[in-house]
Design a protein around this motif. Structure first.
Motif, mmCIF file in Angstrom:
data_model
loop_
_atom_site.group_PDB
_atom_site.id
_atom_site.type_symbol
_atom_site.label_atom_id
_atom_site.label_comp_id
_atom_site.label_asym_id
_atom_site.label_seq_id
_atom_site.Cartn_x
_atom_site.Cartn_y
_atom_site.Cartn_z
ATOM 1 N N UNK A 181 -7.203 42.500 -9.346
ATOM 2 C CA UNK A 181 -9.118 42.765 -9.367
ATOM 3 C C UNK A 181 -9.477 44.156 -10.242
ATOM 4 N N UNK A 182 -10.106 44.283 -10.762
ATOM 5 C CA UNK A 182 -10.974 45.618 -10.966
ATOM 6 C C UNK A 182 -12.170 45.950 -11.808
ATOM 7 N N UNK A 183 -12.701 46.579 -11.081
ATOM 8 C CA UNK A 183 -14.228 46.605 -11.869
ATOM 9 C C UNK A 183 -14.659 47.954 -12.216
ATOM 10 N N UNK A 184 -15.725 47.569 -13.032
ATOM 11 C CA UNK A 184 -16.296 48.569 -13.922
ATOM 12 C C UNK A 184 -16.484 49.798 -13.041
ATOM 13 N N UNK A 185 -15.746 50.958 -14.161
ATOM 14 C CA UNK A 185 -16.440 52.571 -13.358
ATOM 15 C C UNK A 185 -16.285 53.411 -14.730
ATOM 16 N N UNK A 186 -17.175 54.350 -14.047
ATOM 17 C CA UNK A 186 -17.562 55.134 -15.560
ATOM 18 C C UNK A 186 -15.726 56.147 -15.640
ATOM 19 N N UNK A 187 -15.480 56.289 -14.344
ATOM 20 C CA UNK A 187 -13.182 57.333 -14.976
ATOM 21 C C UNK A 187 -13.163 56.403 -16.211
ATOM 22 N N UNK A 188 -13.330 54.728 -16.192
ATOM 23 C CA UNK A 188 -11.917 54.426 -17.065
ATOM 24 C C UNK A 188 -13.181 53.730 -18.633
ATOM 25 N N UNK B 56 -23.657 53.673 -19.300
ATOM 26 C CA UNK B 56 -22.475 54.293 -18.581
ATOM 27 C C UNK B 56 -21.532 55.265 -19.857
ATOM 28 N N UNK B 57 -21.433 56.045 -20.323
ATOM 29 C CA UNK B 57 -21.090 56.367 -21.119
ATOM 30 C C UNK B 57 -21.760 58.256 -21.293
ATOM 31 N N UNK B 58 -20.743 59.115 -21.277
ATOM 32 C CA UNK B 58 -20.905 60.129 -21.937
ATOM 33 C C UNK B 58 -21.521 60.987 -22.729
ATOM 34 N N UNK B 59 -21.119 59.987 -23.582
ATOM 35 C CA UNK B 59 -21.762 60.126 -24.977
ATOM 36 C C UNK B 59 -23.175 59.774 -25.173
ATOM 37 N N UNK B 60 -23.391 59.012 -24.904
ATOM 38 C CA UNK B 60 -25.362 58.577 -23.840
ATOM 39 C C UNK B 60 -25.219 57.424 -25.779
ATOM 40 N N UNK C 12 -15.352 52.866 -8.521
ATOM 41 C CA UNK C 12 -16.119 53.586 -8.852
ATOM 42 C C UNK C 12 -17.291 53.700 -7.353
ATOM 43 N N UNK C 13 -16.695 53.109 -6.242
ATOM 44 C CA UNK C 13 -17.738 54.222 -5.253
ATOM 45 C C UNK C 13 -17.428 55.255 -4.700
ATOM 46 N N UNK C 14 -15.597 55.833 -4.964
ATOM 47 C CA UNK C 14 -15.693 57.358 -5.092
ATOM 48 C C UNK C 14 -16.594 57.798 -6.021
ATOM 49 N N UNK C 15 -17.038 57.392 -7.252
ATOM 50 C CA UNK C 15 -17.950 58.104 -8.027
ATOM 51 C C UNK C 15 -19.656 58.202 -7.675
ATOM 52 N N UNK C 16 -19.518 57.363 -7.104
ATOM 53 C CA UNK C 16 -20.538 57.321 -6.350
ATOM 54 C C UNK C 16 -21.045 58.666 -5.113
ATOM 55 N N UNK C 17 -19.975 58.225 -4.079
ATOM 56 C CA UNK C 17 -19.722 59.692 -3.437
ATOM 57 C C UNK C 17 -19.587 61.046 -3.585
ATOM 58 N N UNK D 69 -13.430 46.007 -25.155
ATOM 59 C CA UNK D 69 -14.790 45.872 -24.807
ATOM 60 C C UNK D 69 -14.015 45.577 -23.110
ATOM 61 N N UNK D 70 -14.188 46.603 -21.648
ATOM 62 C CA UNK D 70 -13.855 46.622 -21.103
ATOM 63 C C UNK D 70 -14.769 45.615 -19.989
#
Length: 395
Positions: free
Chosen positions: A191-198, A45-49, A114-119, A224-225
């Protein structure tokens, strides 16, 4: 808040779904064993791999009804999972009070991002957004609108987003609304869900841990998120468990770092005690914000010690749920409700090497609530601090 005119707000039901699970049995087992099946290593999930640990909801989520497809996001699916647990209580309240006499107040910080990221990934790859995508799905206000539409609520409806104190502030707003007689019941939650932005944002702040977080430990290295949904039905109709008091502060010390001495945190805790007309002796357990960052745990320990000394047991449940951001206050309110409702032992802080800067008494062995009330802390970016007190209305 003015304790002279304060009164308890009663809790009539609670729905909860997080890395702990969604069934009471799994929630209680995780709280008692200190082992949460949803705390997982993620290396993609992290851009730093690099890898990190996240608190992931692992159960299948219900589908959004077709009539509410404009709200179809994973965030709202997770909310729906918790809301279905209190559906009967909400429907009874609608029959008793009328839909216009019930409010909806929700806290979130991610909404449908998270849905916006996919879109947007599809837009970049294929040149067009998915057919069912609309930017309104990731607007913060969609979280509350979904709840209202789900139950046909026509009373006041809005979302609060104050980072990690969002779903704590909803309780304060609900209490004021009930106290003013504007409504007869309020659906509150977060309510919050896992997303790459956060995740990547916190990684950019060098705040993430690549292992299970260790609040109050000498080895604590970051957060930990997690993701979660927790909702409650509140009213002034008497019940056994209540929101006894709430306090807030805004110290505005720094855009992201807490005040090093915990001045705003102390102010919020004292305000909550004053609002509840309680003394520190009435508090039998403190669910700390306890993010496992060096700065947060140090300042929170100082603030708690100044108010309570080392006589009240303290622990952080974030190693079991992750830090659920805008849902954190509601998540930990739900944990408090389960402890009170089911008379569970206090969550143990499995801290093998308590840091020298931690003065408070951690829950290190099995023990039960010794007083009538639990205090729960949530502290956010910008110094937006919330302390809530939940407890029995008798004794």
């Amino acid at each position: 808040m003015n304790s002279a005119t304060s009164f308890p707000v009663f809790i009539h039901d609670c729905g909860f779904h997080s890395a702990l699970g969604c069934e009471p049995a799994s929630i209680h087992q995780a709280l008692q064993t200190g082992q949460s099946k949803g705390m997982l290593i993620d290396d993609g999930i992290l851009n730093t791999h690099t890898s990190t640990v996240i608190g992931r909801v692992t159960e299948a989520l219900p589908e959004i009804p077709q009539a509410l497809s404009q709200h179809s996001t994973r965030n709202n699916q997770l909310a729906l999972s918790a809301l279905l647990q209190i559906k009967t209580s909400v429907e009874d309240a609608v029959l008793q009070y009328g839909s216009n006499r019930i409010a909806v107040i929700v806290g979130t910080s991610t909404s449908g991002i998270a849905d916006g990221e996919v879109a947007y990934a599809q837009k970049i790859d294929q040149g067009v957004f998915p057919e069912n995508y609309h930017y309104s799905k990731q607007e913060l206000g969609d979280s509350a609108n979904f709840v209202a539409d789900l139950f046909n609520i026509t009373g006041p409806c809005y979302t609060i987003s104050t980072a990690c104190s969002s779903s704590g502030r909803v309780f304060i707003s609900a209490k004021r609304m009930l106290q003013a007689g504007i409504v007869d019941a309020v659906i509150v939650g977060g309510v919050d869900t896992i997303c790459r932005l956060t995740l990547n944002g916190f990684n950019g702040l060098e705040a993430l841990s690549n292992q299970l977080c260790q609040p109050f430990s000498a080895e604590r290295s970051g957060i930990n998120i997690g993701e979660s949904a927790a909702f409650m039905l509140l009213s002034t109709k008497p019940s056994d468990i209540a929101l006894l008091g709430a306090g807030d502060s805004s110290d505005a010390h720094h855009i992201s770092a807490p005040h090093p001495e915990g001045n705003g945190a102390e102010q919020a805790m004292r305000a909550a005690l004053d609002d509840a007309c309680l003394t520190p002796d009435h508090i039998g357990y403190i669910n700390a914000h306890g993010t496992a960052t060096p700065l947060n745990d140090s300042m929170e320990s100082k603030a708690i010690y100044r108010v309570f000394g080392d006589k009240v047991p303290v622990s952080s449940t974030k190693p079991l749920t992750g830090h659920t951001l805008g849902a954190a206050s509601a998540t930990e309110a739900a944990i408090a409700w389960h402890i009170l409702r089911h008379q569970l032992p206090l969550p143990i802080q499995r801290c093998t090497n308590k840091a020298e800067d931690i003065e408070v008494a951690l829950v290190e062995n099995e023990q039960y609530l010794g007083s009538k009330a639990i205090l729960s802390n949530s502290f956010a970016f910008g110094g937006n601090n919330i302390s809530l007190i939940f407890g029995y209305t008798h004794g």
